[in-house]
Design an enzyme around this catalytic site. Sequence first.
Site, PDB file in Angstrom:
ATOM      1  N   HIS A   1      -3.043  -2.964   3.999  1.00  0.00           N
ATOM      2  CA  HIS A   1      -2.264  -2.749   5.211  1.00  0.00           C
ATOM      3  C   HIS A   1      -1.815  -4.085   5.811  1.00  0.00           C
ATOM      4  O   HIS A   1      -0.664  -4.235   6.232  1.00  0.00           O
ATOM      5  CB  HIS A   1      -3.078  -1.973   6.248  1.00  0.00           C
TER       6      HIS A   1
ATOM      7  N   GLU B   1       0.816  -1.216   0.000  1.00  0.00           N
ATOM      8  CA  GLU B   1       0.000   0.000   0.000  1.00  0.00           C
ATOM      9  C   GLU B   1       0.849   1.265   0.000  1.00  0.00           C
ATOM     10  O   GLU B   1       0.334   2.362  -0.191  1.00  0.00           O
ATOM     11  CB  GLU B   1      -0.982  -0.001   1.184  1.00  0.00           C
TER      12      GLU B   1
END
Length: 344
Positions: free
Chosen positions: A308, A8
């Site tokens: 995440h 990410e």
Amino acid sequence: MIDGSQGEGGGQIFRTSLTLAMCLGQAVCIENIRAGRAKPGLLRQHLACLKAAKEICGASVEGEELGSKKVTFIPGEIKAGSYCFSVGTAGSSTLIFQTILMPLLFAKDKSEITLQGGTHNAMAPSFDFIEKSFLPLLKIMGADVDAALESYGFYPIGGGKWSATIYPLEKMHSLELVECNGITEQGAEAVSCKVPHHVTARELNQIKKRCCFSAENLQQRFVESVGPGNVVSIYAAIYAPVKTHSAVFVAFGERNVSAERVANKAIDLFEKFHKAEVPVCEYLADQLLLPMALGSGGVYRTTEPSQHLLSNIDVIQRIANIDIDLRQVNDLSWEVRVNQRLFK
């Protein structure tokens, strides 16, 4: 060398790298920091995390400046003590806390920390999430941490303040959260400062309509803060099989966004979680990895993995050589297993 552009490409890669470096006592170099963001490099809240990490272990640091895209961090000995860390903006103070928590748990004495900045921010765990969801599970794992909120800090002004006492860890236990025996206790809270009272009333009314919560489980609160703000939180007690923690789903008031739409954001998160019938929500899933990896491992089930979570797994495996397995259980749930133990 850790590539901050992977996955990410956000600040979590940077914070996880700092935490692991301190706990393992090994140097780390992170490049391409926050390359996946519109404003890459260190912002004030990331720099505050770096300064806090440096202070608690006397680290040698290169790249300690706003906008830095590369940081070399050479940790020293972790030292317990009384610390005060301030973001200086509405940046998240809870992310500073999560960066230094595990190192201070492994210190030889208790630490008392005061944190100033944002306490309820989008894209970061709220204080309520830390208090009701994260810390109860750490307690089950053997970590003793007390936290108390003194004042709220909303975006864009911040000005919030809270404190935590972190006691030295005696033993870290494994965590097993696979079953979820239903959600029997649930409620919501709408908090505001310098916002018309009808806003929080409408938010709670929307939750009552869509979730069918009873009136006694809906709380409207008006608080003092430096600047205006509004946050809606939905809570759900998790039994696995006894009560372990509360899942927390948060949405924030915004200009030109109706109270009903704000409430709907929190409701949508809650309903997605409820439907999956798992004990660990999306946001808690990536935050449990470090305590488990630095402790005695374990297993939990959660919703579809976020970027995440995937990024955190990759960083932990790279730096600490921890064996972490991720497998899909069914259409709505995944299982995360942390196998290797670093500390006995």
